[in-house]
Design a protein around this motif. Structure first.
Motif, PDB file in Angstrom:
ATOM      1  N   ARG A   1      18.747  -4.300  -1.830  1.00 16.27           N
ATOM      2  CA  ARG A   1      19.857  -4.253  -1.074  1.00 16.27           C
ATOM      3  C   ARG A   1      19.540  -4.241   0.303  1.00 16.27           C
ATOM      4  NH1 ARG A   1      24.252  -1.616  -3.290  1.00 16.27           N
ATOM      5  NH2 ARG A   1      25.362  -2.241  -1.577  1.00 16.27           N
ATOM      6  N   VAL A   2      20.249  -5.176   1.138  1.00 22.23           N
ATOM      7  CA  VAL A   2      19.956  -5.341   2.613  1.00 22.23           C
ATOM      8  C   VAL A   2      21.138  -4.679   3.221  1.00 22.23           C
ATOM      9  CG1 VAL A   2      19.549  -6.563   4.796  1.00 22.23           C
ATOM     10  CG2 VAL A   2      18.389  -6.882   2.706  1.00 22.23           C
ATOM     11  N   LEU A   3      21.297  -3.593   3.853  1.00 22.33           N
ATOM     12  CA  LEU A   3      22.453  -2.882   4.738  1.00 22.33           C
ATOM     13  C   LEU A   3      22.324  -3.006   5.986  1.00 22.33           C
ATOM     14  CD1 LEU A   3      22.388   0.442   2.657  1.00 22.33           C
ATOM     15  CD2 LEU A   3      23.498  -1.596   1.937  1.00 22.33           C
ATOM     16  N   GLU A   4      23.291  -3.988   6.277  1.00 21.93           N
ATOM     17  CA  GLU A   4      23.423  -4.416   7.884  1.00 21.93           C
ATOM     18  C   GLU A   4      24.154  -3.258   8.865  1.00 21.93           C
ATOM     19  OE1 GLU A   4      24.135  -8.433  10.842  1.00 21.93           O
ATOM     20  OE2 GLU A   4      24.789  -8.434   8.523  1.00 21.93           O
ATOM     21  N   GLY A   5      23.719  -2.892  10.018  1.00 20.25           N
ATOM     22  CA  GLY A   5      24.282  -2.183  10.745  1.00 20.25           C
ATOM     23  C   GLY A   5      24.422  -2.931  12.033  1.00 20.25           C
ATOM     24  N   TYR A   6      25.245  -1.971  13.068  1.00 18.86           N
ATOM     25  CA  TYR A   6      25.412  -2.513  14.274  1.00 18.86           C
ATOM     26  C   TYR A   6      25.699  -1.154  15.428  1.00 18.86           C
ATOM     27  CZ  TYR A   6      28.001  -4.128  18.365  1.00 18.86           C
ATOM     28  OH  TYR A   6      28.539  -4.092  19.694  1.00 18.86           O
ATOM     29  N   GLY A   7      24.897  -1.660  16.374  1.00 26.03           N
ATOM     30  CA  GLY A   7      24.915  -0.593  17.523  1.00 26.03           C
ATOM     31  C   GLY A   7      24.177  -1.153  18.779  1.00 26.03           C
ATOM     32  N   LEU A   8      24.061  -0.383  19.709  1.00 25.87           N
ATOM     33  CA  LEU A   8      23.519  -0.889  21.137  1.00 25.87           C
ATOM     34  C   LEU A   8      22.617   0.226  21.443  1.00 25.87           C
ATOM     35  CD1 LEU A   8      26.709  -1.662  21.269  1.00 25.87           C
ATOM     36  CD2 LEU A   8      25.600  -3.253  22.829  1.00 25.87           C
TER      37      LEU A   8
ATOM     38  N   ASN B   1      17.194  -1.775   5.683  1.00 26.93           N
ATOM     39  CA  ASN B   1      18.331  -1.713   6.698  1.00 26.93           C
ATOM     40  C   ASN B   1      17.946  -2.810   7.944  1.00 26.93           C
ATOM     41  OD1 ASN B   1      18.743   1.487   6.714  1.00 26.93           O
ATOM     42  ND2 ASN B   1      20.274   0.227   7.073  1.00 26.93           N
ATOM     43  N   SER B   2      19.046  -3.693   8.009  1.00 29.71           N
ATOM     44  CA  SER B   2      18.912  -4.490   9.154  1.00 29.71           C
ATOM     45  C   SER B   2      19.868  -4.251  10.507  1.00 29.71           C
ATOM     46  CB  SER B   2      19.287  -5.947   8.644  1.00 29.71           C
ATOM     47  OG  SER B   2      19.291  -6.828   9.642  1.00 29.71           O
ATOM     48  N   GLY B   3      19.139  -4.633  11.663  1.00 25.99           N
ATOM     49  CA  GLY B   3      19.808  -4.276  12.868  1.00 25.99           C
ATOM     50  C   GLY B   3      19.119  -5.025  14.090  1.00 25.99           C
ATOM     51  N   SER B   4      19.887  -4.961  15.206  1.00 24.56           N
ATOM     52  CA  SER B   4      19.153  -5.364  16.475  1.00 24.56           C
ATOM     53  C   SER B   4      19.939  -6.839  16.653  1.00 24.56           C
ATOM     54  CB  SER B   4      17.545  -5.463  16.450  1.00 24.56           C
ATOM     55  OG  SER B   4      17.289  -5.889  17.600  1.00 24.56           O
ATOM     56  N   ALA B   5      20.207  -7.468  15.679  1.00 25.91           N
ATOM     57  CA  ALA B   5      20.701  -9.085  15.933  1.00 25.91           C
ATOM     58  C   ALA B   5      21.511  -9.325  14.451  1.00 25.91           C
ATOM     59  CB  ALA B   5      19.436  -9.956  16.054  1.00 25.91           C
ATOM     60  N   PRO B   6      22.314 -10.317  14.473  1.00 32.46           N
ATOM     61  CA  PRO B   6      23.237 -10.580  13.253  1.00 32.46           C
ATOM     62  C   PRO B   6      22.361 -11.205  12.082  1.00 32.46           C
ATOM     63  CG  PRO B   6      24.055 -11.708  15.309  1.00 32.46           C
ATOM     64  CD  PRO B   6      22.528 -11.129  15.699  1.00 32.46           C
ATOM     65  N   LEU B   7      22.504 -10.761  10.966  1.00 29.79           N
ATOM     66  CA  LEU B   7      21.832 -11.023   9.583  1.00 29.79           C
ATOM     67  C   LEU B   7      22.591 -12.026   9.176  1.00 29.79           C
ATOM     68  CD1 LEU B   7      19.299 -10.819   7.718  1.00 29.79           C
ATOM     69  CD2 LEU B   7      21.102  -8.918   6.609  1.00 29.79           C
TER      70      LEU B   7
ATOM     71  N   ALA C   1       0.800  -1.453  -0.031  1.00 24.22           N
ATOM     72  CA  ALA C   1       0.022   0.070   0.070  1.00 24.22           C
ATOM     73  C   ALA C   1       0.888   1.171  -0.074  1.00 24.22           C
ATOM     74  CB  ALA C   1      -0.811   0.136   1.323  1.00 24.22           C
ATOM     75  N   VAL C   2       1.789   1.357   0.796  1.00 25.37           N
ATOM     76  CA  VAL C   2       2.959   2.491   0.947  1.00 25.37           C
ATOM     77  C   VAL C   2       3.754   2.677  -0.295  1.00 25.37           C
ATOM     78  CG1 VAL C   2       4.481   3.564   2.594  1.00 25.37           C
ATOM     79  CG2 VAL C   2       2.311   2.542   3.561  1.00 25.37           C
ATOM     80  N   GLN C   3       4.477   1.413  -0.537  1.00 22.65           N
ATOM     81  CA  GLN C   3       5.432   1.521  -1.571  1.00 22.65           C
ATOM     82  C   GLN C   3       6.492   2.470  -1.072  1.00 22.65           C
ATOM     83  OE1 GLN C   3       3.344   2.560  -4.995  1.00 22.65           O
ATOM     84  NE2 GLN C   3       3.378   0.575  -5.873  1.00 22.65           N
ATOM     85  N   PRO C   4       7.240   1.878   0.110  1.00 24.75           N
ATOM     86  CA  PRO C   4       8.237   2.749   0.652  1.00 24.75           C
ATOM     87  C   PRO C   4       9.731   2.646  -0.292  1.00 24.75           C
ATOM     88  CG  PRO C   4       7.969   0.666   1.755  1.00 24.75           C
ATOM     89  CD  PRO C   4       6.986   0.789   0.687  1.00 24.75           C
ATOM     90  N   THR C   5      10.470   3.654   0.069  1.00 24.53           N
ATOM     91  CA  THR C   5      11.849   3.476  -0.773  1.00 24.53           C
ATOM     92  C   THR C   5      12.697   2.699   0.104  1.00 24.53           C
ATOM     93  OG1 THR C   5      12.517   5.639   0.129  1.00 24.53           O
ATOM     94  CG2 THR C   5      11.333   5.491  -2.159  1.00 24.53           C
ATOM     95  N   PHE C   6      12.536   2.746   1.536  1.00 22.99           N
ATOM     96  CA  PHE C   6      13.475   1.901   2.398  1.00 22.99           C
ATOM     97  C   PHE C   6      12.499   1.699   3.855  1.00 22.99           C
ATOM     98  CE2 PHE C   6      13.727   5.951   4.882  1.00 22.99           C
ATOM     99  CZ  PHE C   6      14.323   5.684   6.032  1.00 22.99           C
ATOM    100  N   MET C   7      13.164   0.822   4.417  1.00 19.88           N
ATOM    101  CA  MET C   7      12.559   0.264   5.654  1.00 19.88           C
ATOM    102  C   MET C   7      13.519  -0.527   6.537  1.00 19.88           C
ATOM    103  SD  MET C   7       9.317  -2.425   6.336  1.00 19.88           S
ATOM    104  CE  MET C   7      10.484  -3.893   5.972  1.00 19.88           C
ATOM    105  N   GLY C   8      13.511  -0.219   7.932  1.00 20.05           N
ATOM    106  CA  GLY C   8      14.347  -1.018   8.812  1.00 20.05           C
ATOM    107  C   GLY C   8      13.803  -2.048   9.439  1.00 20.05           C
ATOM    108  N   ALA C   9      14.415  -3.335   9.753  1.00 19.04           N
ATOM    109  CA  ALA C   9      13.679  -4.473  10.105  1.00 19.04           C
ATOM    110  C   ALA C   9      14.757  -5.219  11.003  1.00 19.04           C
ATOM    111  CB  ALA C   9      13.282  -5.335   8.956  1.00 19.04           C
ATOM    112  N   VAL C  10      14.469  -6.237  11.454  1.00 19.51           N
ATOM    113  CA  VAL C  10      15.256  -7.151  12.366  1.00 19.51           C
ATOM    114  C   VAL C  10      15.215  -8.474  11.475  1.00 19.51           C
ATOM    115  CG1 VAL C  10      14.863  -6.173  14.681  1.00 19.51           C
ATOM    116  CG2 VAL C  10      13.225  -8.144  13.642  1.00 19.51           C
ATOM    117  N   PRO C  11      16.315  -9.069  11.788  1.00 19.03           N
ATOM    118  CA  PRO C  11      16.759 -10.316  10.668  1.00 19.03           C
ATOM    119  C   PRO C  11      15.671 -11.218  10.728  1.00 19.03           C
ATOM    120  CG  PRO C  11      18.676  -9.803  11.909  1.00 19.03           C
ATOM    121  CD  PRO C  11      17.603  -8.987  12.419  1.00 19.03           C
ATOM    122  N   ARG C  12      15.089 -11.346  11.646  1.00 17.86           N
ATOM    123  CA  ARG C  12      13.648 -12.406  11.643  1.00 17.86           C
ATOM    124  C   ARG C  12      12.586 -12.085  10.748  1.00 17.86           C
ATOM    125  NH1 ARG C  12      12.787 -17.083  11.025  1.00 17.86           N
ATOM    126  NH2 ARG C  12      10.772 -17.924  12.057  1.00 17.86           N
TER     127      ARG C  12
END
Length: 612
Positions: free
Chosen positions: A383-390, A363-369, A277-288
């Motif tokens: 593309r899935v761009l993985e990041g890291y932080g706490l 964008n993938s974060g919060s846990a290892p992808l 419905a939204v057709q976004p250009t990017f989204m953040g999510a967790v690996p699951r």
């Protein structure tokens, strides 16, 4: 570590150097710069409604004035206990404009823990999503003498302790009528080092810890992401992540800094529907989420018959070869380019359409992808761009970039963030995004941050020759077998989940034993679809999990993984549990991280039996 020339070329340091002093100013500057542009999209019944930045600014100022009218003072804490929705967004910003600080509470948090967070934070007011959230507070009212008011978003008002959101708005309207500059006077008194948000980490053991993040840390995080240049005001974000989590917090800050619109809907079950419905250009999510999305596509393909399944596999293989050429910065041959055009027209573009058709990256974060998951998405053209932080570093400290990324890593550090690897392999971080400390826990703060400002992340990692960081495990999760061999369980767990779309959770066990074992749960949706195709339609999860066919399916995945592991890491035996792990049962944190000690202790007798 030193910043490479390639890293430095990507950075627009002027964005960081000129960043807003605090989040309230960041928001107000955005309203002034883009008053008529779309700010937020949200669900209003069966349709999407929209707010411009000016409309959002007016709504936030009214709520902030209402908080002032209720007696909320500068520097006090106001808690939000809700799912991700537009009301959280507006209330959160209102708290900051009133000069107060936000305390975050997951809606899934049990009543006793909610009471602990509200009391420990000293929150004087709580925004509660509905009557269920109000009931948690009412059940522990005697433990909350400092809680003056509850503002219920969807629930009932009692005319006393609990008022409705509309009542708060009316108080705000009256406050602004009497004192038109009340909110701006509060904004003028905010300083960069003031507390902006108190995020209670869900914790894999024990009580949650309140992480104190300043305005300066948050505006640094927003500015440093913007400085990389991967996002612009033309982007459109779909935001579903919990805003009680630091990942969601930062994704809410980015539109304030950059000016793009954000569609807000926290219903996990509606992600696919909302992408269309939204057709976004990017989204953040967790690996699951990526694992489940891949599993859903593969399951749909399997139902279309052998011919279409073969065509799908061929198209994805072509996509893999093209993506690999691009990663190696090699030319794509004319033959492969022609094959890709055909594969994309017949298959890959249709798969991308399931994700809205406009995604530039995820964008993938919060846990290892798992790299295999990222490779699959890249093969279909996303593309899935993985990041890291706490939480303690205001979310991302590292991230892959569109122009510079490497699978299996979390990318380069953001400008201004320093990183080092300790002798035991632990990742140490230092920079403007670092927390002020743990709330009311000075001893833990001192243990986590050295005198010269280095934060001990608890994660083990290494840098490659190009400065990309690879996370190998959690320091506390590493264990030794009885033969003295180290095992990194989370790497094995992620690898097994990534290789079999029918798995939900994997818990590797084996400390002080002579071989490795595992607890495994199945993904209810994926395994039910699989069962329907293998003569078990209509059977319950428990029946499927206990079947010989399901065990053979899991065994094949384990056998395949074992071929890629060191001998001492291989899973010799496993148990398939008759239910999945849940947040409600305390086996997962609200951000879906595994509470390893809880799960292993509850199943210790069964695990130990595997060794007899």
């Amino acid at each position: 570590m030193a910043v490479t020339q390639a890293q430095d070329e990507l950075i627009d340091r002027s964005i960081i150097d000129s960043r807003a002093e605090h989040v309230a100013r960041l928001f107000l500057d955005r309203v002034q710069a883009s008053p008529a542009a779309e700010a937020f999209r949200y669900r209003d019944g069966d349709r999407w409604a929209s707010l411009t930045w000016q409309q959002a600014g007016d709504a936030v100022e009214t709520l902030a004035a209402g908080l002032i009218a209720l007696g909320v003072r500068a520097g006090q804490r106001v808690a939000l206990a809700s799912g991700t929705r537009i009301e959280w967004v507006l209330a959160d910003l209102a708290v900051l404009l009133a000069g107060a600080a936000t305390t975050t509470v997951y809606p899934s948090t049990i009543a006793g823990e909610v009471a602990y967070i509200v009391a420990d934070s000293g929150s004087v007011l709580v925004f509660a999503e509905n009557d269920d959230q109000v009931a948690k507070l009412e059940a522990h009212r005697s433990e909350l003498p400092g809680l003056q008011t509850i503002v219920s978003i969807d629930g009932k008002s009692d005319g006393d302790w609990v008022i409705g959101l509309d009542e708060l708005r009316q108080l705000g309207v009256e406050q602004l009528r009497q004192r038109p500059h009340a909110v701006m006077e509060r904004v003028a008194g905010i300083h960069a080092d003031d507390l902006a948000i108190l995020i209670y980490t869900s914790g894999t053991t024990g009580r949650p810890k309140g992480v104190r993040l300043s305005h300066s840390a948050l505006t640094y995080e927003a500015a440093t992401v913007a400085s990389v240049g991967d996002l612009s005001a033309a982007d459109l974000q779909l935001l579903w992540l919990p805003l009680a989590h630091v990942f969601g917090t930062v994704l809410l800050l980015l539109p304030l800094q950059i000016g793009f619109a954000t569609a807000v809907d926290g219903r996990v079950e509606a992600i696919v529907q909302n992408l269309l419905a939204v057709q976004p250009t990017f989204m953040g999510a967790v690996p699951r989420i990526f694992e489940k999305a891949q599993a859903a596509v593969l399951a749909a393909v399997a139902q279309q018959g052998r011919a279409k399944a073969r065509l799908f596999r061929w198209a994805v293989s072509v996509g893999h070869r093209v993506a690999e050429r691009h990663r190696q910065q090699q030319d794509v041959s004319a033959v492969l380019a022609t094959q890709f055009v055909i594969a994309d027209r017949l298959v890959l573009s249709k798969v991308r359409a399931r994700f809205g058709g406009r995604l530039r990256f995820l964008n993938s974060g919060s846990a290892p992808l798992k790299p295999e998951i990222a490779e699959w998405f890249e093969a279909i053209g996303i593309r899935v761009l993985e990041g890291y932080g706490l939480t303690e570093t205001s979310a991302a400290s590292f991230c892959n970039r569109i122009r510079h990324s490497r699978l299996g890593t979390v990318g380069w550090p953001f400008p201004g963030t320093e990183a080092s690897i300790a002798e035991d392999g632990e990742i140490l971080l230092r920079g403007p995004g670092l927390m002020q400390g743990y709330h009311n826990l000075p001893e833990l703060t001192a243990a986590a941050i050295t005198a010269d400002g280095w934060f001990h992340t608890g994660d083990i990692g290494e840098f490659d020759d190009q400065g990309y960081l690879r996370i190998t495990d959690r320091k506390k999760d590493l264990f030794k077998t009885s033969a003295g061999k180290y095992v990194a369980p989370s790497v094995i767990e992620a690898s097994l989940r990534g290789s079999c779309p029918y798995l939900s959770q994997v818990v590797v066990f084996g400390a002080d034993h002579n071989f490795v074992t595992a607890l495994i749960t199945l993904d209810a949706d994926a395994i039910t679809r699989w069962a329907g195709q293998h003569g078990m339609a209509g059977q319950s999860y428990q029946q499927i999990a206990g079947s010989a066919a399901a065990r053979a399916l899991v065994q094949a995945a384990v056998d395949e993984l074992n071929q890629r592991l060191n001998r001492w890491e291989t899973i010799k035996k496993f148990i398939i549990l008759d239910r999945d792990l849940t947040v409600a049962d305390g086996e997962l944190t609200p951000s879906m991280k595994l509470r390893r000690s809880v799960v292993t202790e509850r199943n210790r007798d069964r695990l130990e039996a595997l060794y007899t």
